[in-house]
Design a protein around this motif. Structure first.
Motif, mmCIF file in Angstrom:
data_model
loop_
_atom_site.group_PDB
_atom_site.id
_atom_site.type_symbol
_atom_site.label_atom_id
_atom_site.label_comp_id
_atom_site.label_asym_id
_atom_site.label_seq_id
_atom_site.Cartn_x
_atom_site.Cartn_y
_atom_site.Cartn_z
ATOM 1 N N LEU A 1 -8.053 12.983 5.164
ATOM 2 C CA LEU A 1 -6.684 13.461 5.300
ATOM 3 C C LEU A 1 -6.424 13.793 6.756
ATOM 4 O O LEU A 1 -7.322 14.258 7.460
ATOM 5 C CB LEU A 1 -6.466 14.710 4.435
ATOM 6 N N SER A 2 -5.205 13.569 7.190
ATOM 7 C CA SER A 2 -4.806 13.923 8.551
ATOM 8 C C SER A 2 -3.349 14.378 8.511
ATOM 9 O O SER A 2 -2.499 13.715 7.908
ATOM 10 C CB SER A 2 -4.956 12.730 9.499
ATOM 11 N N PHE A 3 -3.073 15.529 9.120
ATOM 12 C CA PHE A 3 -1.692 16.025 9.177
ATOM 13 C C PHE A 3 -1.567 16.989 10.365
ATOM 14 O O PHE A 3 -2.562 17.402 10.963
ATOM 15 C CB PHE A 3 -1.291 16.720 7.873
ATOM 16 N N THR A 4 -0.334 17.309 10.692
ATOM 17 C CA THR A 4 -0.075 18.255 11.774
ATOM 18 C C THR A 4 0.545 19.518 11.206
ATOM 19 O O THR A 4 1.335 19.476 10.259
ATOM 20 C CB THR A 4 0.875 17.660 12.832
ATOM 21 N N VAL A 5 0.176 20.656 11.796
ATOM 22 C CA VAL A 5 0.725 21.939 11.399
ATOM 23 C C VAL A 5 0.529 22.916 12.547
ATOM 24 O O VAL A 5 -0.517 22.911 13.208
ATOM 25 C CB VAL A 5 0.049 22.462 10.110
ATOM 26 N N ALA A 6 1.543 23.723 12.813
ATOM 27 C CA ALA A 6 1.464 24.776 13.835
ATOM 28 C C ALA A 6 1.014 24.250 15.189
ATOM 29 O O ALA A 6 0.270 24.908 15.903
ATOM 30 C CB ALA A 6 0.527 25.899 13.361
ATOM 31 N N GLY A 7 1.435 23.028 15.518
ATOM 32 C CA GLY A 7 1.064 22.457 16.797
ATOM 33 C C GLY A 7 -0.348 21.917 16.854
ATOM 34 O O GLY A 7 -0.873 21.627 17.931
ATOM 35 N N ALA A 8 -0.985 21.761 15.690
ATOM 36 C CA ALA A 8 -2.365 21.271 15.628
ATOM 37 C C ALA A 8 -2.446 19.972 14.834
ATOM 38 O O ALA A 8 -1.671 19.744 13.903
ATOM 39 C CB ALA A 8 -3.265 22.311 14.977
ATOM 40 N N LEU A 9 -3.414 19.149 15.196
ATOM 41 C CA LEU A 9 -3.766 17.965 14.413
ATOM 42 C C LEU A 9 -5.002 18.330 13.600
ATOM 43 O O LEU A 9 -6.056 18.657 14.162
ATOM 44 C CB LEU A 9 -4.067 16.777 15.331
ATOM 45 N N VAL A 10 -4.853 18.315 12.283
ATOM 46 C CA VAL A 10 -5.939 18.693 11.369
ATOM 47 C C VAL A 10 -6.435 17.430 10.679
ATOM 48 O O VAL A 10 -5.651 16.703 10.057
ATOM 49 C CB VAL A 10 -5.451 19.713 10.322
ATOM 50 N N ARG A 11 -7.742 17.161 10.782
ATOM 51 C CA ARG A 11 -8.347 15.979 10.152
ATOM 52 C C ARG A 11 -9.473 16.395 9.204
ATOM 53 O O ARG A 11 -10.313 17.228 9.552
ATOM 54 C CB ARG A 11 -8.929 15.038 11.213
ATOM 55 N N LEU A 12 -9.460 15.817 8.029
ATOM 56 C CA LEU A 12 -10.541 15.973 7.060
ATOM 57 C C LEU A 12 -11.198 14.611 6.900
ATOM 58 O O LEU A 12 -10.535 13.640 6.509
ATOM 59 C CB LEU A 12 -9.990 16.460 5.717
ATOM 60 N N ASP A 13 -12.515 14.528 7.223
ATOM 61 C CA ASP A 13 -13.178 13.227 7.096
ATOM 62 C C ASP A 13 -13.805 13.090 5.712
ATOM 63 O O ASP A 13 -13.776 14.019 4.889
ATOM 64 C CB ASP A 13 -14.207 13.022 8.211
ATOM 65 N N ARG A 14 -14.397 11.914 5.444
ATOM 66 C CA ARG A 14 -14.959 11.654 4.107
ATOM 67 C C ARG A 14 -16.161 12.534 3.801
ATOM 68 O O ARG A 14 -16.506 12.752 2.635
ATOM 69 C CB ARG A 14 -15.343 10.179 3.986
#
Length: 348
Positions: free
Chosen positions: A319-332
């Protein structure tokens, strides 16, 4: 409008607030300051604060106290009011400075913009003067109004904890020594002691949200929801907030947090194994640890981010999304990485 503050037949403060011991208790945390900037508008609350600080300073060897008045440039009377405060401060032997908020003013959200500008200007003045502490005259009534306003905006527990008596702001220790005092008590104190003050007409302007809430407070008090109970509620929320933050910090440490600043990474499974409120705080603390400021971030967007991460973890999907000025990535592998959002993607 100026109130001459002539002595009236009002009862004295219910404790020894004007005694040496009372002043020591009130300002105990200021003894170690390198210098103190007191924000004084000239109203009864800040006028009382200025006089109490002057009495405290005269009672022993104290850090220097500097009085500052912010002229927001929104009312023509502000110049005269600042001059009044300068005169009153001078009579007390306290140096004073008027600081103007220059530049264009926003068409909407003027009170919030003025608040941010006020604190920035006060902090700049304090740093230039070598002061470590900022003191403001927020009262019990201000605390109650703040809690109700934040409740109406849908704030989480952090917002409902209200204002803290001491907090960090722009590299200063921001102290609110009168946070437990009702406004009426400060008004009585000014009049009984003959301390002159000014009346700000904007405090009666219903265009401002805080003024409208102030008008509702007597109705709430009639139903039992008075300022004292709202302030007590804020104290209890603050205790719960402290406990939850500690548990979230422990959870984040168990998640193998790595990196200092950006990028920052941790085992995302902690977001699924902990209760939602703890998982929310884990993400918030990680965002702060990655150097992101959450002051202007909406809680519901961060909550939605936690929900998406928990769903992706359950499905074993990246998963990848942006929130609060951050890029948040969840890998497998289930690891979460946080870094500042690239400028070209901001706002999408």
């Amino acid at each position: 409008m100026f109130d001459e503050g002539r002595p009236m037949a009002v009862p004295p403060p219910p404790d020894d607030a004007l005694s040496y011991e009372g002043l020591e208790r009130l300002f105990a945390s200021l003894n170690q300051a390198s210098g103190i900037v007191a924000a004084v508008s000239g109203g009864p609350d800040s006028t009382a604060l200025m006089h109490l600080l002057a009495l405290w300073r005269a009672a022993g060897l104290r850090p220097p106290v500097l009085v500052a008045t912010i002229d927001h440039g929104l009312r023509p009377d502000a110049v005269e009011e600042a001059a009044f405060v300068a005169s009153e401060a001078g009579a007390l032997g306290l140096p004073h400075r008027t600081i103007a908020w220059m530049g264009d003013k926003p068409a909407t959200g003027i009170q919030e913009a003025a608040r941010e500008a006020r604190y920035r200007l006060l902090a700049d003045h304090a740093h230039a003067a070598g002061a470590s502490h900022l003191v403001t005259a927020h009262t019990l009534d201000d605390q109650a109004e703040t809690v109700m306003m934040r409740l109406a905006r849908g704030s989480g527990l952090s917002g409902l904890a209200g204002m803290r008596r001491e907090t960090e702001r722009h590299g200063l220790v921001h102290v609110r020594p009168l946070l437990g005092w009702p406004k009426a008590r400060l008004l009585d104190l000014c009049r009984s002691q003959g301390w002159r003050f000014v009346e700000d007409p904007s405090n009666a302007n219903a265009l401002y949200a805080r003024v409208r809430w102030r008008g509702l407070m007597p109705l709430l008090a009639a139903e039992g929801l008075d300022a004292t109970r709202l302030a007590r509620f804020a104290e209890r929320v603050a205790r719960a907030e402290e406990a939850l933050d500690l548990k979230a910090q422990e959870a984040l440490e168990r998640a193998g947090l790595s990196g200092e600043g950006s990028p920052l990474a941790f085992d995302g499974s902690i977001l699924a194994s902990e209760p939602f409120e703890i998982a929310l705080r884990v993400l918030e603390q990680a965002l702060i640890g990655a150097g992101l400021g959450l002051e202007n971030s909406r809680l519901n967007r961060i909550e939605a981010g936690v929900e998406r991460l928990r769903e992706a973890l359950g499905a074993g999907e990246p998963l990848s999304f942006t929130v609060a000025g951050a890029l948040v990535r969840l890998d497998r592998a289930g690891r979460v990485t946080i870094r500042p959002e690239p400028p070209r993607r901001r706002g999408r």
